[in-house]
Design a protein around this motif. Structure first.
Motif, PDB file in Angstrom:
ATOM      1  N   ILE A 206      -8.286  12.063   4.050  1.00 28.54           N
ATOM      2  CA  ILE A 206      -7.257  11.012   4.280  1.00 28.54           C
ATOM      3  C   ILE A 206      -5.565  10.453   5.392  1.00 28.54           C
ATOM      4  O   ILE A 206      -6.047   9.725   5.663  1.00 28.54           O
ATOM      5  CB  ILE A 206      -6.627  10.790   2.980  1.00 28.54           C
ATOM      6  N   PRO A 207      -5.701  11.510   6.181  1.00 27.67           N
ATOM      7  CA  PRO A 207      -4.321  11.493   7.134  1.00 27.67           C
ATOM      8  C   PRO A 207      -5.311  11.328   8.362  1.00 27.67           C
ATOM      9  O   PRO A 207      -4.891  10.548   8.784  1.00 27.67           O
ATOM     10  CB  PRO A 207      -3.884  12.945   7.427  1.00 27.67           C
ATOM     11  N   LYS A 208      -6.306  12.078   8.476  1.00 28.41           N
ATOM     12  CA  LYS A 208      -7.137  10.959   9.749  1.00 28.41           C
ATOM     13  C   LYS A 208      -7.581   9.858   9.724  1.00 28.41           C
ATOM     14  O   LYS A 208      -7.394   9.037  10.449  1.00 28.41           O
ATOM     15  CB  LYS A 208      -8.794  11.967  10.105  1.00 28.41           C
ATOM     16  N   LEU A 209      -8.079   9.230   8.611  1.00 24.06           N
ATOM     17  CA  LEU A 209      -8.347   7.867   8.354  1.00 24.06           C
ATOM     18  C   LEU A 209      -7.389   6.959   8.195  1.00 24.06           C
ATOM     19  O   LEU A 209      -7.770   5.690   8.519  1.00 24.06           O
ATOM     20  CB  LEU A 209      -9.118   7.830   6.428  1.00 24.06           C
ATOM     21  N   ILE A 210      -6.216   7.053   7.642  1.00 24.03           N
ATOM     22  CA  ILE A 210      -4.416   6.744   8.103  1.00 24.03           C
ATOM     23  C   ILE A 210      -4.516   6.474   9.168  1.00 24.03           C
ATOM     24  O   ILE A 210      -4.507   5.221   9.964  1.00 24.03           O
ATOM     25  CB  ILE A 210      -4.287   7.333   7.172  1.00 24.03           C
ATOM     26  N   SER A 211      -4.897   7.498  10.201  1.00 21.74           N
ATOM     27  CA  SER A 211      -4.540   7.228  11.628  1.00 21.74           C
ATOM     28  C   SER A 211      -5.570   6.337  12.201  1.00 21.74           C
ATOM     29  O   SER A 211      -5.662   5.122  13.125  1.00 21.74           O
ATOM     30  CB  SER A 211      -4.711   8.693  12.264  1.00 21.74           C
ATOM     31  N   GLU A 212      -7.128   6.883  11.833  1.00 16.94           N
ATOM     32  CA  GLU A 212      -7.795   5.742  12.427  1.00 16.94           C
ATOM     33  C   GLU A 212      -7.835   3.897  12.104  1.00 16.94           C
ATOM     34  O   GLU A 212      -7.254   2.891  13.471  1.00 16.94           O
ATOM     35  CB  GLU A 212      -9.166   5.699  12.082  1.00 16.94           C
ATOM     36  N   PHE A 213      -7.198   3.550  10.817  1.00 14.53           N
ATOM     37  CA  PHE A 213      -6.647   2.806  10.204  1.00 14.53           C
ATOM     38  C   PHE A 213      -5.373   1.862  11.224  1.00 14.53           C
ATOM     39  O   PHE A 213      -4.748   0.602  11.353  1.00 14.53           O
ATOM     40  CB  PHE A 213      -6.617   2.682   8.860  1.00 14.53           C
ATOM     41  N   GLU A 214      -4.581   3.247  11.430  1.00 14.52           N
ATOM     42  CA  GLU A 214      -3.343   2.528  12.469  1.00 14.52           C
ATOM     43  C   GLU A 214      -3.903   1.872  13.226  1.00 14.52           C
ATOM     44  O   GLU A 214      -3.082   1.257  13.923  1.00 14.52           O
ATOM     45  CB  GLU A 214      -2.431   3.386  12.361  1.00 14.52           C
ATOM     46  N   HIS A 215      -4.845   1.852  14.539  1.00  9.23           N
ATOM     47  CA  HIS A 215      -5.283   1.341  15.477  1.00  9.23           C
ATOM     48  C   HIS A 215      -5.659  -0.336  14.906  1.00  9.23           C
ATOM     49  O   HIS A 215      -5.906  -1.204  15.782  1.00  9.23           O
ATOM     50  CB  HIS A 215      -6.975   1.664  16.020  1.00  9.23           C
ATOM     51  N   GLY A 216      -6.320  -0.823  13.577  1.00 12.56           N
ATOM     52  CA  GLY A 216      -6.353  -2.020  13.313  1.00 12.56           C
ATOM     53  C   GLY A 216      -5.548  -2.927  12.364  1.00 12.56           C
ATOM     54  O   GLY A 216      -5.663  -3.784  11.261  1.00 12.56           O
ATOM     55  N   ALA A 217      -3.959  -2.331  12.728  1.00 14.03           N
ATOM     56  CA  ALA A 217      -2.753  -2.233  11.576  1.00 14.03           C
ATOM     57  C   ALA A 217      -2.125  -4.040  12.496  1.00 14.03           C
ATOM     58  O   ALA A 217      -1.696  -3.848  13.455  1.00 14.03           O
ATOM     59  CB  ALA A 217      -1.887  -1.771  11.549  1.00 14.03           C
ATOM     60  N   VAL A 218      -1.992  -4.446  11.429  1.00 12.27           N
ATOM     61  CA  VAL A 218      -1.308  -5.580  11.552  1.00 12.27           C
ATOM     62  C   VAL A 218       0.325  -6.067  11.624  1.00 12.27           C
ATOM     63  O   VAL A 218       0.685  -5.601  10.584  1.00 12.27           O
ATOM     64  CB  VAL A 218      -1.873  -6.625  11.318  1.00 12.27           C
ATOM     65  N   LEU A 219       0.047  -6.101  12.925  1.00 15.37           N
ATOM     66  CA  LEU A 219       2.249  -6.256  13.044  1.00 15.37           C
ATOM     67  C   LEU A 219       2.480  -4.837  12.422  1.00 15.37           C
ATOM     68  O   LEU A 219       3.600  -4.297  11.555  1.00 15.37           O
ATOM     69  CB  LEU A 219       2.648  -7.121  12.036  1.00 15.37           C
ATOM     70  N   SER A 220       1.140  -3.473  13.059  1.00 14.19           N
ATOM     71  CA  SER A 220       2.157  -2.018  13.018  1.00 14.19           C
ATOM     72  C   SER A 220       2.182  -2.124  11.679  1.00 14.19           C
ATOM     73  O   SER A 220       2.717  -1.003  10.958  1.00 14.19           O
ATOM     74  CB  SER A 220       3.788  -1.786  13.283  1.00 14.19           C
ATOM     75  N   GLY A 221       1.284  -2.586  10.398  1.00 13.28           N
ATOM     76  CA  GLY A 221       0.833  -2.731   9.623  1.00 13.28           C
ATOM     77  C   GLY A 221       2.095  -3.493   8.528  1.00 13.28           C
ATOM     78  O   GLY A 221       1.316  -3.039   6.992  1.00 13.28           O
ATOM     79  N   ALA A 222       2.775  -3.635   8.753  1.00 10.82           N
ATOM     80  CA  ALA A 222       3.799  -4.995   7.707  1.00 10.82           C
ATOM     81  C   ALA A 222       2.572  -5.670   6.929  1.00 10.82           C
ATOM     82  O   ALA A 222       3.238  -5.941   5.885  1.00 10.82           O
ATOM     83  CB  ALA A 222       4.326  -5.215   8.674  1.00 10.82           C
ATOM     84  N   LEU A 223       1.577  -5.785   7.453  1.00 11.02           N
ATOM     85  CA  LEU A 223       0.428  -6.890   7.214  1.00 11.02           C
ATOM     86  C   LEU A 223      -0.056  -6.309   6.634  1.00 11.02           C
ATOM     87  O   LEU A 223      -1.364  -7.172   6.405  1.00 11.02           O
ATOM     88  CB  LEU A 223       0.334  -7.881   7.692  1.00 11.02           C
ATOM     89  N   GLY A 224      -0.227  -5.139   7.076  1.00 11.29           N
ATOM     90  CA  GLY A 224      -2.115  -3.944   6.483  1.00 11.29           C
ATOM     91  C   GLY A 224      -2.745  -4.426   7.346  1.00 11.29           C
ATOM     92  O   GLY A 224      -2.718  -4.104   8.383  1.00 11.29           O
ATOM     93  N   THR A 225      -4.195  -4.188   7.277  1.00 15.47           N
ATOM     94  CA  THR A 225      -5.459  -4.324   8.322  1.00 15.47           C
ATOM     95  C   THR A 225      -5.930  -5.363   8.462  1.00 15.47           C
ATOM     96  O   THR A 225      -6.236  -5.746   7.491  1.00 15.47           O
ATOM     97  CB  THR A 225      -6.386  -2.847   7.208  1.00 15.47           C
ATOM     98  N   SER A 226      -6.337  -5.339   9.521  1.00 15.51           N
ATOM     99  CA  SER A 226      -7.020  -6.541  10.269  1.00 15.51           C
ATOM    100  C   SER A 226      -8.566  -6.585   8.967  1.00 15.51           C
ATOM    101  O   SER A 226      -9.448  -5.981   9.607  1.00 15.51           O
ATOM    102  CB  SER A 226      -7.206  -6.581  11.550  1.00 15.51           C
TER     103      SER A 226
END
Length: 188
Positions: free
Chosen positions: A80-100
């Motif tokens: 989970i922590p590694k997956l979240i780190s990878e998904f932060e690269h696809g975060a929209v507005l630093s994650g405020a709008l989730g993932t692309s």
């Protein structure tokens, strides 16, 4: 959800990773209320202690949660922590709008999945993929990702959507009164 401004969109990926590793290392993490009895993440709102970008996973983590549940449905448990780190690269507005949505598709393809898109619940049922991810817009204009896996009789189990287990046809899923737009990503 906190008000969005440029000042509160900063975060440290390294600090997030460290905090998330500590959280998931707790002995009772996988038995927390966020998880169903069979081990799927079904209650996203219970993951407020997991950071995602400048926010937390309770509010903005449905993208990585859908991917985690998709892999879990085929017997693979991702870190989970590694997956979240990878998904932060696809975060929209630093994650405020989730993932692309495009990032989710790219992630699945990079993992070797064959992915097809459809807006049609009927087409999804004809193709009958073993699993996939639904992305939908709600009437309040918020978006959400929910993984799904095939059951019997044309039904699918949708994870992190309604009270578990949420088993229904794609047509029933799409006709939810709060959904205004649904896109399915079917995988092999």
């Amino acid at each position: 959800m906190p008000e969005i401004s440029l000042r509160n969109l900063k975060y440290s990926p390294a600090e997030n990773l460290s905090a998330n590793e500590k959280e998931t290392a707790k002995p009772d993490f996988f038995s927390s209320p966020a998880f169903s009895e069979d081990g799927f993440i079904e209650r996203q709102r219970k993951l407020g202690n997991l950071r995602f970008g400048a926010r937390d996973s309770a509010n903005c983590g449905c993208g990585w949660i859908a991917v985690w549940n998709l892999f879990k449905s085929e017997g693979t448990v991702l870190n989970i922590p590694k997956l979240i780190s990878e998904f932060e690269h696809g975060a929209v507005l630093s994650g405020a709008l989730g993932t692309s949505l495009f990032f989710v598709r790219k992630y699945l393809k990079k993992a070797g999945k064959t992915v097809f898109w459809t807006l049609s619940a009927k087409k999804l049922q004809r193709k009958a993929p073993e699993r996939g991810i639904a992305f939908y817009w709600r009437k309040d204009l918020s978006g959400h990702f929910a993984a799904f896996s095939r059951c019997e009789d044309g039904l699918y189990r949708f994870y992190n959507h309604k009270s578990p287990p949420d088993i229904e046809s794609p047509t029933e899923f799409q006709s939810d009164k709060n959904h205004i737009f649904t896109l399915y990503l079917g995988t092999d």
